[in-house]
Design a protein around this motif. Structure first.
Motif: not given
Length: 339
Positions: A19-20, A94-99, A101-103, A108-111
């Motif tokens: 994530l970093f 690309a900026h929005r798509l990456l955003a 994916f980051v979300g 998902v891992p937190l869940f």
């Protein structure tokens, strides 16, 4: 039910480090989106749509026709053709798509961690703050873009600075969690927290001024160093202008303040090095920060002298990450508590 805490720590380390790196990539892509003047190419937020790019001419013409309605096209890019529009569109896409994916990579891992590892020794809900801040960042991103859709030729430099500052705060928070989970050794001889926080405030101020400068295209003027076209103070404003209400909207003054804050920061970093030597702290703990500062100063000068060439400007923005994270290590090692 027994759940292996080691697995949780292993997965948590992988998730935080990945994530970093993703946030660093986000900052890089966001910076290039700004530097290529692509951020206003998509004029709707499209929170749940827009995952796929335009797939046919009708869709491309629709997006282009929407872009033609805003001041940036009418006053700056009038006459741009569809192929030229596609270039700036894909940067913002690309900026929005990456955003997105980051979300998802945050939630998902937190869940999964909440379902599987809640009862392990080291489980904590504190990591949900990362997801909350990333969601907030999405709202601020649109808040920034909306400022350039009706009356202005560009986004508000104030909102741009908020957007960048929050991204770097999220990055630093994740990095602090990484230092925590790897149990990085703390200083035995403590430094003054007030002094360390003062330097942190100077770093933050410098980053904000850099964002203002970027938003105002202020790097395109006074492309000389160490003077500003022959003087210490910009010659297109009076000294009294530094205290007027337009202070933070004047590109010349902002560039002057950005330079002056850099000099001030260097002065106090020299003092910080002295304290490291005086307290007999391992000099390795500050050498990375010193290198980061020197590289950032060099990149700032090269960016200015080049007339803000994209490659140098992008590296200069990424340099702020190097500066912040190397300083966060010092703050962390001097702290008494874990987050």
């Amino acid at each position: 039910m027994f759940v292996n805490s080691d697995n949780y720590i292993k997965y948590l380390k992988f998730w935080l480090i990945t994530l970093f790196l993703l946030i660093i990539l986000m900052v890089a892509v966001g910076g290039l989106t700004r530097l290529t003047d692509s951020g206003l190419s998509i004029t709707a937020w499209e929170l749940f749509t827009g995952i796929l790019p335009p797939l046919n001419n009708n869709e491309w013409n629709f997006y282009f026709s929407e872009y033609k309605k805003i001041p940036e096209y009418q006053n700056i890019n009038y006459g741009m053709n569809l192929d030229e529009f596609k270039v700036i569109f894909y940067w913002e896409y690309a900026h929005r798509l990456l955003a997105r994916f980051v979300g998802l990579f945050t939630l998902v891992p937190l869940f999964i961690f909440s379902l599987k590892f809640t009862y392990t020794k080291y489980y904590s809900n504190k990591y949900y703050w990362i997801f909350f801040l990333i969601c907030l960042q999405g709202f601020i991103g649109w808040y920034m873009v909306s400022s350039g859709l009706i009356e202005n030729n560009d986004v508000s430099h104030f909102r741009l600075s908020i957007h960048l500052s929050l991204a770097l705060f999220i990055l630093c928070l994740i990095f602090w969690f990484i230092l925590d989970i790897f149990n990085i050794e703390k200083f035995h001889q403590k430094l003054s927290n007030l002094f360390l926080l003062f330097i942190l405030k100077l770093i933050i101020l410098q980053i904000i001024l850099g964002a203002f400068l970027s938003g105002l295209d202020g790097g395109l003027i006074y492309n000389s160093w160490p003077d500003m076209n022959g003087g210490f103070f910009p010659n297109d404003v009076k000294f009294e202008g530094i205290i007027n209400t337009e202070l933070f909207s004047n590109a010349s003054i902002i560039q002057f303040l950005h330079r002056f804050t850099a000099y001030l920061l260097l002065f106090f970093i020299i003092i910080l090095n002295y304290f490291f030597i005086k307290n007999k702290l391992n000099i390795k703990n500050i050498i990375f920060f010193d290198i980061a500062i020197l590289v950032q100063v060099f990149l700032g000068i090269v960016t200015l002298l080049s007339g803000v060439e994209i490659k140098y400007a992008s590296l200069h923005q990424l340099g702020s990450i190097f500066v912040l994270t190397s300083y966060i290590i010092i703050l962390y090692k001097n702290s008494n508590q874990r987050l």
